[in-house]
Design a protein around this motif. Sequence first.
Motif, PDB file in Angstrom:
ATOM      1  N   THR A  93       0.813  -1.224   0.000  1.00 51.89           N
ATOM      2  CA  THR A  93       0.000   0.000   0.000  1.00 51.89           C
ATOM      3  C   THR A  93       0.839   1.263   0.000  1.00 51.89           C
ATOM      4  OG1 THR A  93      -0.180   0.021   2.432  1.00 51.89           O
ATOM      5  CG2 THR A  93      -1.870  -1.186   1.202  1.00 51.89           C
ATOM      6  N   LEU A  94       2.160   1.124  -0.240  1.00 54.10           N
ATOM      7  CA  LEU A  94       3.039   2.295  -0.286  1.00 54.10           C
ATOM      8  C   LEU A  94       3.668   2.401  -1.671  1.00 54.10           C
ATOM      9  CD1 LEU A  94       4.467   4.688   1.080  1.00 54.10           C
ATOM     10  CD2 LEU A  94       6.301   3.104   1.708  1.00 54.10           C
ATOM     11  N   VAL A  95       3.339   3.485  -2.344  1.00 59.69           N
ATOM     12  CA  VAL A  95       3.894   3.786  -3.667  1.00 59.69           C
ATOM     13  C   VAL A  95       5.023   4.792  -3.492  1.00 59.69           C
ATOM     14  CG1 VAL A  95       3.391   4.742  -5.956  1.00 59.69           C
ATOM     15  CG2 VAL A  95       1.624   3.438  -4.722  1.00 59.69           C
ATOM     16  N   TRP A  96       6.184   4.519  -4.109  1.00 61.49           N
ATOM     17  CA  TRP A  96       7.258   5.511  -4.121  1.00 61.49           C
ATOM     18  C   TRP A  96       6.939   6.585  -5.156  1.00 61.49           C
ATOM     19  CZ3 TRP A  96       9.646   5.114   0.063  1.00 61.49           C
ATOM     20  CH2 TRP A  96      10.226   3.943   0.558  1.00 61.49           C
ATOM     21  N   THR A  97       7.129   7.838  -4.763  1.00 59.39           N
ATOM     22  CA  THR A  97       6.974   8.955  -5.691  1.00 59.39           C
ATOM     23  C   THR A  97       8.148   9.912  -5.494  1.00 59.39           C
ATOM     24  OG1 THR A  97       5.750  10.429  -4.198  1.00 59.39           O
ATOM     25  CG2 THR A  97       4.461   8.792  -5.429  1.00 59.39           C
ATOM     26  N   ALA A  98       8.159  10.993  -6.257  1.00 57.08           N
ATOM     27  CA  ALA A  98       9.215  11.992  -6.113  1.00 57.08           C
ATOM     28  C   ALA A  98       8.973  12.913  -4.926  1.00 57.08           C
ATOM     29  CB  ALA A  98       9.335  12.820  -7.388  1.00 57.08           C
ATOM     30  N   GLY A  99       7.846  12.781  -4.244  1.00 55.20           N
ATOM     31  CA  GLY A  99       7.525  13.634  -3.115  1.00 55.20           C
ATOM     32  C   GLY A  99       6.024  13.795  -2.999  1.00 55.20           C
ATOM     33  N   ALA A 100       5.592  14.567  -2.017  1.00 51.26           N
ATOM     34  CA  ALA A 100       4.158  14.724  -1.790  1.00 51.26           C
ATOM     35  C   ALA A 100       3.456  15.398  -2.959  1.00 51.26           C
ATOM     36  CB  ALA A 100       3.920  15.514  -0.507  1.00 51.26           C
ATOM     37  N   THR A 101       4.106  16.375  -3.566  1.00 52.61           N
ATOM     38  CA  THR A 101       3.491  17.032  -4.727  1.00 52.61           C
ATOM     39  C   THR A 101       3.242  16.024  -5.840  1.00 52.61           C
ATOM     40  OG1 THR A 101       4.517  19.158  -4.199  1.00 52.61           O
ATOM     41  CG2 THR A 101       3.810  18.838  -6.463  1.00 52.61           C
ATOM     42  N   ALA A 102       4.222  15.180  -6.092  1.00 49.74           N
ATOM     43  CA  ALA A 102       4.045  14.141  -7.115  1.00 49.74           C
ATOM     44  C   ALA A 102       2.938  13.169  -6.710  1.00 49.74           C
ATOM     45  CB  ALA A 102       5.361  13.396  -7.331  1.00 49.74           C
ATOM     46  N   ILE A 251      12.245  12.086  -3.013  1.00 48.50           N
ATOM     47  CA  ILE A 251      11.584  10.833  -2.660  1.00 48.50           C
ATOM     48  C   ILE A 251      10.440  11.142  -1.702  1.00 48.50           C
ATOM     49  CG2 ILE A 251      13.183  10.402  -0.735  1.00 48.50           C
ATOM     50  CD1 ILE A 251      11.491   7.751  -2.978  1.00 48.50           C
ATOM     51  N   GLY A 252       9.360  10.453  -1.885  1.00 44.84           N
ATOM     52  CA  GLY A 252       8.206  10.579  -1.009  1.00 44.84           C
ATOM     53  C   GLY A 252       7.336   9.367  -1.174  1.00 44.84           C
ATOM     54  N   GLY A 253       6.198   9.394  -0.553  1.00 44.69           N
ATOM     55  CA  GLY A 253       5.337   8.231  -0.595  1.00 44.69           C
ATOM     56  C   GLY A 253       3.887   8.595  -0.807  1.00 44.69           C
ATOM     57  N   LEU A 254       3.159   7.662  -1.402  1.00 41.91           N
ATOM     58  CA  LEU A 254       1.705   7.727  -1.490  1.00 41.91           C
ATOM     59  C   LEU A 254       1.164   6.462  -0.862  1.00 41.91           C
ATOM     60  CD1 LEU A 254      -0.998   8.895  -2.515  1.00 41.91           C
ATOM     61  CD2 LEU A 254      -0.633   7.575  -4.618  1.00 41.91           C
ATOM     62  N   TYR A 255       0.465   6.613   0.245  1.00 41.91           N
ATOM     63  CA  TYR A 255      -0.249   5.490   0.848  1.00 41.91           C
ATOM     64  C   TYR A 255      -1.640   5.425   0.251  1.00 41.91           C
ATOM     65  CZ  TYR A 255      -3.531   3.300   4.077  1.00 41.91           C
ATOM     66  OH  TYR A 255      -4.543   2.549   4.610  1.00 41.91           O
ATOM     67  N   GLY A 256      -2.109   4.207   0.033  1.00 43.47           N
ATOM     68  CA  GLY A 256      -3.486   4.045  -0.398  1.00 43.47           C
ATOM     69  C   GLY A 256      -4.051   2.722   0.077  1.00 43.47           C
ATOM     70  N   ARG A 257      -5.292   2.731   0.477  1.00 44.20           N
ATOM     71  CA  ARG A 257      -5.943   1.459   0.773  1.00 44.20           C
ATOM     72  C   ARG A 257      -5.892   0.585  -0.485  1.00 44.20           C
ATOM     73  NH1 ARG A 257     -10.874   0.832   1.615  1.00 44.20           N
ATOM     74  NH2 ARG A 257     -11.742   2.819   0.876  1.00 44.20           N
ATOM     75  N   ARG A 258      -5.743  -0.712  -0.284  1.00 45.00           N
ATOM     76  CA  ARG A 258      -5.482  -1.592  -1.434  1.00 45.00           C
ATOM     77  C   ARG A 258      -6.547  -1.472  -2.503  1.00 45.00           C
ATOM     78  NH1 ARG A 258      -2.838  -7.195   0.965  1.00 45.00           N
ATOM     79  NH2 ARG A 258      -1.500  -6.196   2.505  1.00 45.00           N
ATOM     80  N   GLU A 259      -7.804  -1.450  -2.088  1.00 44.10           N
ATOM     81  CA  GLU A 259      -8.869  -1.405  -3.096  1.00 44.10           C
ATOM     82  C   GLU A 259      -8.860  -0.090  -3.863  1.00 44.10           C
ATOM     83  OE1 GLU A 259     -10.979  -1.196   1.000  1.00 44.10           O
ATOM     84  OE2 GLU A 259      -9.096  -1.961   0.156  1.00 44.10           O
TER      85      GLU A 259
END
Length: 429
Positions: A93-102, A251-259
């Motif tokens: 449930t954790l996606v790597w991104t370039a940061g919160a803006t991304a 580097i940053g993260g996007l959390y999301g519920r699986r569904e």
Amino acid sequence: MSSPNADTPLDPAALRADFPILSQTIGDAPLVYLDSGATSQKPRAVVDAEVDFLLRANSAVHRGAHTLAAEATELYEDARATVAGFVGADEETLVWTAGATASLNLVAYAIGNATAGRGGAASAALALRAGDEIVVTEIEHHANLIPWQELAARTGAVLRHIPVHDDGTLDLDAAATLIGERTRVVAFPHVSNVLGIVNPVAELVALARAVGAVTVLDACQSVPNLPVDFAALGVDLAAFSGHKMLGPYGIGGLYGRREILDALPVFLTGGSMVTTVTQDEAEFLPAPQKFEAGTQPVSQTIGLAAAARYLDALGMDAVRDHERAIERRTMAALREIPGVRLLGDASGVDRVGIAAFDVAGVHAHDVGQFLDARGIAVRVGHHCAKPLHARFGLTASVRASASVFTTESDVDALIDALGDVRAYFGVDA
């Protein structure tokens, strides 16, 4: 998320040895760094972790059979597990991104792709139609405002705003009225990057759930300063940045519920996120990999994991308590300085170590330069929150923000200097 040393108060003076940059002087004055809300300093452990990877195991991940590639992939996914655990998430449930803006742009554009008919039946439930509503707040950082403005413009959705009271708290009565049957997205900050106030996540999530809206949390200012468990908070999606939590840039993260992650269509496309590709179409990996196109920020993820381990070793309860103590000392002292007006001076609310203020008769940039001459680094401007400043009748403010290494003497240096600002600029007290 965990707090192994919750009963051991932080010793910020001792921790400063872990941050080599803090030993320097600005002119003849020792550096007093009060700009962690913009970007935090990095402990040696974070720098060493990233450098060690680059010197010892540097290789592309998920695409090689040789020894270095296998080791890099293992370190990369171990970093995902570490950071996911730190914010109360599972690895998937954790996606790597370039940061919160991304991260926030990813969500907004993915919902736009669902609106355009991409992603299949699961994604269709996220599609917006003309007249649907996206609800944000009056206190947003631009990164959690402009993507929704753009999405509304592309889809015909209506953007609505939860107002803020004079004391900086959100108007929950207005929120209950605004969030209704046409609301599809509710996006809001966990902590205001200007006011430092911890917002009522549970109440806003409950309002959104009651109408089936997706919740999107900007957690940039909470993850570094509070124990955070996204799953327990009940939000659907949450964004955070590495460079604000003692970690690397980019580097940053996007959390999301699986569904929710499964339902969101892809946004960035290219290599590393596909299963099969023909000349006419492609099939994609499941989340989180389907959102991680291209070359991965491997060393940055490893540095971010080191930052999470550093904070976890301190204990996030202890970090929160330290922030509260610094905030109380700062706010109490600022209230006593003639001509200083605090933004969001609410009583009885939870806060982190952020204080924004206006000095009557002196522009924020002039205050910042005066403080810099004394070695004190603060933020000046609108802090990427122009609508909030307009709400308070300002174009800019001065912001002091703390971290784990902030000491009481740092606060005292700020207060002593501010006591001289108006006289220096010839403004009557």
